[in-house]
Write an enzyme that holds these catalytic residues in place. Sequence first.
Site, PDB file in Angstrom:
ATOM      1  N   LYS A   6       0.854  -1.185   0.000  1.00  0.00           N
ATOM      2  CA  LYS A   6       0.000   0.000   0.000  1.00  0.00           C
ATOM      3  C   LYS A   6       0.891   1.237   0.000  1.00  0.00           C
ATOM      4  O   LYS A   6       1.706   1.434   0.902  1.00  0.00           O
ATOM      5  CB  LYS A   6      -0.925   0.024   1.212  1.00  0.00           C
ATOM      6  CG  LYS A   6      -1.862   1.225   1.176  1.00  0.00           C
ATOM      7  CD  LYS A   6      -2.516   1.478   2.522  1.00  0.00           C
ATOM      8  CE  LYS A   6      -3.154   2.867   2.502  1.00  0.00           C
ATOM      9  NZ  LYS A   6      -3.620   3.282   3.831  1.00  0.00           N
TER      10      LYS A   6
ATOM     11  N   GLY B  95      -8.317   9.192  10.003  1.00  0.00           N
ATOM     12  CA  GLY B  95      -8.595   9.246  11.434  1.00  0.00           C
ATOM     13  C   GLY B  95      -9.690  10.196  11.846  1.00  0.00           C
ATOM     14  O   GLY B  95      -9.945  10.365  13.045  1.00  0.00           O
TER      15      GLY B  95
ATOM     16  N   THR C  37      -8.705   3.428  12.509  1.00  0.00           N
ATOM     17  CA  THR C  37      -9.129   4.178  13.696  1.00  0.00           C
ATOM     18  C   THR C  37     -10.561   3.860  14.105  1.00  0.00           C
ATOM     19  O   THR C  37     -10.865   3.787  15.306  1.00  0.00           O
ATOM     20  CB  THR C  37      -8.987   5.690  13.439  1.00  0.00           C
ATOM     21  OG1 THR C  37      -7.655   5.965  12.996  1.00  0.00           O
ATOM     22  CG2 THR C  37      -9.273   6.481  14.705  1.00  0.00           C
TER      23      THR C  37
END
Length: 277
Positions: free
Chosen positions: A120, A181, A230
């Site tokens: 990634k 997040g 998150t």
Amino acid sequence: MPPATRRDTAHAMTQTADDTRPVDSWTVAGRTFTSRLIVGTGKYKDFAQNAAAVEASGAQIVTVAVRRVNISDPSQPVLMDYIDPKKITYLPNTAGCFTADDAIRTLRLAREAGGWDLVKLEVLGEARTLYPDMRETLKACQVLADEGFKPMVYCVDDPIAARQLEEAGAVAIMPLGAPIGSGLGIQNRVTIRLIVEGAKVPVLVDAGVGTASEAAVAMELGCDGVLMNTAIAEAKDPVRMARAMKHAVIAGREAYLAGRMMTRKYADPSSPLAGLI
């Protein structure tokens, strides 16, 4: 919203032994998965909680920040002691990299340490927003693809940028739903949908999902999957939230394949009004 498009017909479909329905799967860089939920390995209180959340989520891929997590020193506690890389696919990522050179160097180290080529890629533009720097991201994607890596790429929710990444060798496009997040959910459904419609590789929403309904929205837009960290790790009960996300992704995918009803300006009765007693 339309039902399955040409992109969906390319996904592998197999029959189960005790069910006449096909098993819905997706393929990236020649690897096929039945779970469309990818989870991260940061922010948990410990590796044990992380492992329990992964199991509850049903995820078959976990992302690992190469610069922040010990993945190679056996003298210290390592993630592999809790999440078996023989059972779960590890997806090394370049979290914390702000230049193409840093990201390329990080993934070269990951390949040296663990032999990973499916990776990634994320190259951030600034620490405040954690938005991707698309110029550096494209540069890194091209170099990595030329070196034999198979980059799944975090990017802005821009269909033009998505097309450029695909041309540069990205094996999956991963547009943000909202800042990393933030838990704000998908802020621009139109551009995500445009990316899905134009892509020839898998599209996964990466970043911004905060709760199960938002994961379902991503799947209802036709995305191949959702990546989150998150939303699960900072939930009051991470394991239970992981289970909720699993069901949300399945529900959203089923709704997309079913093809939602058309919206109307006025009421339309479920039962006919003609012929009443």
